[in-house]
Design an enzyme around this catalytic site. Structure first.
Site, short mmCIF file in Angstrom:
data_model
loop_
_atom_site.label_atom_id
_atom_site.label_comp_id
_atom_site.label_asym_id
_atom_site.label_seq_id
_atom_site.Cartn_x
_atom_site.Cartn_y
_atom_site.Cartn_z
N ARG A 1 -48.86 -22.08 -34.56
CA ARG A 1 -50.08 -22.14 -35.37
C ARG A 1 -50.81 -23.48 -35.14
NH1 ARG A 1 -52.16 -25.79 -39.53
NH2 ARG A 1 -53.42 -24.58 -40.96
N VAL A 2 -52.12 -23.39 -34.97
CA VAL A 2 -52.95 -24.59 -34.83
C VAL A 2 -53.97 -24.57 -35.96
CG1 VAL A 2 -54.70 -25.70 -33.39
CG2 VAL A 2 -52.63 -24.79 -32.33
N GLY A 3 -54.16 -25.68 -36.61
CA GLY A 3 -55.10 -25.74 -37.73
C GLY A 3 -56.47 -26.24 -37.30
N ASP A 4 -57.17 -26.80 -38.24
CA ASP A 4 -58.53 -27.31 -37.98
C ASP A 4 -58.53 -28.70 -37.35
OD1 ASP A 4 -57.37 -28.25 -40.44
OD2 ASP A 4 -59.30 -29.15 -40.94
N THR B 1 -52.38 -34.84 -37.53
CA THR B 1 -51.60 -34.12 -38.55
C THR B 1 -50.40 -33.41 -37.95
OG1 THR B 1 -51.84 -32.53 -40.37
CG2 THR B 1 -52.85 -31.92 -38.30
N SER C 1 -46.80 -35.42 -43.57
CA SER C 1 -47.81 -34.48 -43.07
C SER C 1 -48.46 -34.97 -41.78
CB SER C 1 -48.88 -34.32 -44.15
OG SER C 1 -49.22 -35.59 -44.66
N GLY D 1 -56.42 -25.60 -43.16
CA GLY D 1 -57.16 -25.57 -41.90
C GLY D 1 -57.86 -24.25 -41.63
N THR E 1 -59.66 -32.31 -44.62
CA THR E 1 -58.23 -32.20 -44.89
C THR E 1 -58.06 -30.95 -45.73
OG1 THR E 1 -56.33 -33.30 -45.91
CG2 THR E 1 -58.47 -33.73 -46.91
N GLY E 2 -56.86 -30.39 -45.71
CA GLY E 2 -56.64 -29.20 -46.51
C GLY E 2 -56.30 -27.99 -45.67
N THR F 1 -52.92 -34.88 -44.00
CA THR F 1 -53.62 -35.18 -42.74
C THR F 1 -54.43 -36.46 -42.87
OG1 THR F 1 -53.86 -32.88 -42.09
CG2 THR F 1 -55.54 -34.40 -41.30
#
Ligand code: SD4
Length: 333
Positions: free
Chosen positions: A219-222, A209, A89, A245, A242-243, A191
């Protein structure tokens, strides 16, 4: 004297009064924490998400003890997870997006609130190190995609293939029915977010991450978003997530955890309250089925905490007193 001047004078006297109360330690007259009872901070202190945080902590600790700056220690520490092909990850060995591309997000922040981030970065093994260069060598806080890659190359980073055979095999298996269903993160390989309270009592943090497996390309997460995946205020504390996003971005998660600590909550209480807020906001949401979010936090006193929506979340803590060990986070469900 005009009424405005009288008001200002009264306000100033009031402020002096409060200071005096604190100096005399008669703080029971106010509801603020008296300075005298603040326990001396445990420092340095490092906390990192998940079990692979242990190896990251180990390296960061070694760096800190050598006198390396906290930011460099973070880059070296989480760099261990980035380079580990068995951490599915983060960085090299991370699971790819739907198109079989490994795309990386990372950010870093120091005690002056300077920050640097990269998102949707491909072919560079250590996005956290590129994020540090964004902080140090550009007037910006985030570079993304091709521009981030161009910048990394200009800084001397080398392109390499990050898709390991193992990750490619899992991707090909996923392709068989191509269902996008984020896996709830209970397997301790996720992450990595690291928070550091250094020996001067200054806070800094980093987060890196490969994001959600099988995500849409682009796609971009948090994790690269300051305020979502990571936030700190050197006067108060630091927090990281974590988790899922999307859920953390919707709620400005890490920034909110820090704000609650500013209001006097402990790191544990702050993580719990924001996790519960996220849970409540998602109760009737399409993402609820696979909602997992976890936070870690540390305050200026060296207290730390963690909390998650579902069980299984843990984090690694390193301090002088007890060494490097795992702490189990409590959960809502
Ligand atoms: C993301 N928050 O991209 C990351 C993934 C993660 O634990 O943290 N998984 O949404």
């Amino acid at each position: 004297m005009s009424s405005r001047r009288r008001f200002l004078k009264k306000a100033a006297i009031g402020t002096v009064g409060i200071t005096t109360v604190f100096n005399c330690d008669q703080s029971s007259k106010t509801n603020k924490t008296p300075l005298a009872t603040v326990t001396s901070p445990k420092k340095p202190l490092i906390i990192s998400t998940w079990r692979h945080g242990l190896a990251a902590n180990e390296e960061a600790w070694r760096q800190l003890k050598k006198g390396t700056s906290a930011l460099n220690a973070i880059v070296s520490g989480v760099g261990i997870s980035e380079a580990d092909p068995n951490v599915a990850s983060v960085g090299y060995g991370g699971l790819p997006d739907r198109e079989g591309k490994v795309t990386l997000d990372a950010c870093i922040m120091n005690h002056h609130s300077d920050c640097g981030a990269v998102s949707f970065l491909q072919s560079i093994k250590h996005p956290i190190a590129v994020a540090q260069k964004v902080l140090e060598n550009t007037p910006h806080v985030m570079l993304t995609g091709k521009g981030a890659l161009q910048f990394a190359l200009s800084e001397g980073f080398k392109e390499e293939n990050l898709l390991t055979e193992k990750a490619e095999k899992r991707w090909r298996k996923w392709l068989e029915d191509s269902k996008y269903k984020p896996v709830i993160n209970i397997e301790n390989h996720d992450t990595i977010s690291m928070l550091v309270l250094d020996k001067e009592g200054n806070l800094s943090g980093g987060c890196t991450t490969s994001g959600a497996a099988w995500k849409m390309h682009g796609r971009v997460g948090d994790s690269p978003i300051i305020g979502a995946g990571l936030f700190l205020d050197n006067e108060v504390g630091a927090a990281a997530a974590t988790g899922l996003g999307e859920a953390v971005v919707r709620t400005a998660g890490s920034a909110m955890v820090v704000e609650l600590m500013r209001q006097g909550k402990s790191p544990n209480e702050a993580c719990k309250e924001i996790t519960e807020r996220i849970y409540n906001k998602h109760k009737n949401h399409k993402d609820m089925e696979y909602l997992q979010v976890g936070f870690i936090a540390v305050n200026k006193q060296g207290e730390h905490g963690g909390y998650s929506v579902r069980p299984g979340f843990n984090y690694a803590v390193f301090d002088d007193e007890k060494g490097n060990r795992m702490e189990k986070a409590a959960s809502k469900l």
